[in-house]
Each structure stands twice: as C-alpha cells, then as structure tokens.
Design a protein around this motif. Structure first.
Motif, PDB file in Angstrom:
ATOM      1  N   LYS A 118      -3.536 -65.412  12.052  1.00 21.91           N
ATOM      2  CA  LYS A 118      -4.187 -64.374  12.703  1.00 21.91           C
ATOM      3  C   LYS A 118      -5.573 -64.613  13.427  1.00 21.91           C
ATOM      4  O   LYS A 118      -5.722 -64.261  14.661  1.00 21.91           O
ATOM      5  CB  LYS A 118      -4.828 -63.574  11.459  1.00 21.91           C
ATOM      6  N   SER A 126       0.695 -60.655  11.465  1.00 17.48           N
ATOM      7  CA  SER A 126       0.474 -61.958  10.752  1.00 17.48           C
ATOM      8  C   SER A 126       0.826 -61.838   9.222  1.00 17.48           C
ATOM      9  O   SER A 126       0.943 -63.004   8.656  1.00 17.48           O
ATOM     10  CB  SER A 126      -0.748 -62.462  10.968  1.00 17.48           C
ATOM     11  N   ASP A 130      -0.137 -55.771   7.882  1.00 18.07           N
ATOM     12  CA  ASP A 130      -1.094 -56.032   8.914  1.00 18.07           C
ATOM     13  C   ASP A 130      -0.969 -54.985   9.890  1.00 18.07           C
ATOM     14  O   ASP A 130      -1.379 -55.242  11.233  1.00 18.07           O
ATOM     15  CB  ASP A 130      -0.946 -57.376   9.535  1.00 18.07           C
TER      16      ASP A 130
END
Length: 153
Positions: A118, A126, A130
């Motif tokens: 990330k 990631s 997310d």
C-alpha cells in the motif's frame, strides 16, 4: 520485467504463451485469473496486489463518468520483497507473494500485513476490502491498460 515466453508454435497476436508468474495455462486471456502471484485488472476496475506482485500495471479511464481515477502500481516491489515471499527464477526475484498467499493464511490479508504494498502503490488494491482508495467505478469509458509503466516490472 514480467517474463513472458511465446510458445514455439504460436504467434504473440494469437494469445498463446507461458508466463513464469500469473500464467493462465498457456494462454494470455485468463478466465478466472492467473496463478498467483499476479496483479490482475478486475471489474469496477482496480489493480490488485492481494495475491502478490509480478510487475507494474496501470489502468487509466479514457472519458466516462463517476470515479475515473488512475489505478495501478508503478513501483517495482520485487527489490524490497522479504525473502520468504519471493518467487525466484534463475537466481532472480521475478515476483513477490502477499503474506496471505505465501503462507495460505487469509487472516494475513489485512491492512496491517500488506502495508509495504500500500505504501509503494497507494492506488492499487492491496488488501481485502481496500475499496475506499482503490476501487474505481467509472462508467461509459474506454480504458488504457499499461504494462510496466515507467519501466517497472
């Protein structure tokens, strides 16, 4: 560089070949995704690092409406990949598995355990869920898919 070797009896434009990572059974058109680690482009587009990283990839919407931001990863994550997550070929790191994928432990698919991905690739998907910073919902657009942006991969 993402390693790709065309099969001896095919031409690249026929969609056949074999990849060291992300292979789809000898074809370049994956149905259901390639073998991890791979950075696929997914619906409601995003570039996913959930299973790992094997090369730079980006998606840019051309027109459309909604959340039409760039999604991708231009950093080369193979150089900083922890030893236990590396996929090696002929002494070189060719990919970096996620901790979740490498250890077959879904509980490691959290934000905490994927911070390296990330931090390096803030617009890539990631970790599980997310969506807020990485899933794009652009409609009515064409897309430019860029492999190895800025020489990454």
């Amino acid at each position: 560089m993402v390693s790709y070797t065309p099969s001896s009896s095919s031409k690249v434009n026929q969609g056949n070949g074999k990849c060291i990572t992300g292979d789809c059974g000898g074809t370049l058109k994956c149905i259901g995704g390639g073998s991890p680690p791979v950075g696929p482009v997914e619906d409601f587009y995003d570039v996913s690092l959930v299973d790992g990283y094997n090369g730079g990839l980006g998606v840019k919407a051309l027109g459309g409406s909604g959340d039409c931001q760039y999604a991708g990863c231009v950093a080369d994550l193979k150089g900083n990949c922890p030893t236990e997550l590396r996929v090696m070929d002929s002494g070189s790191t060719v990919a970096c598995k996620s901790a979740c994928s490498a250890l077959n432990a879904p509980e490691l698919s959290s934000r905490h355990n994927t911070q390296m991905f990330k931090n390096a690739c803030p617009t890539a998907y990631s970790y599980a869920y997310d969506d807020a910073s990485s899933a794009c919902t652009c409609t009515g657009s064409d897309y430019l898919i860029i492999f190895c942006p800025n020489g990454s991969g």
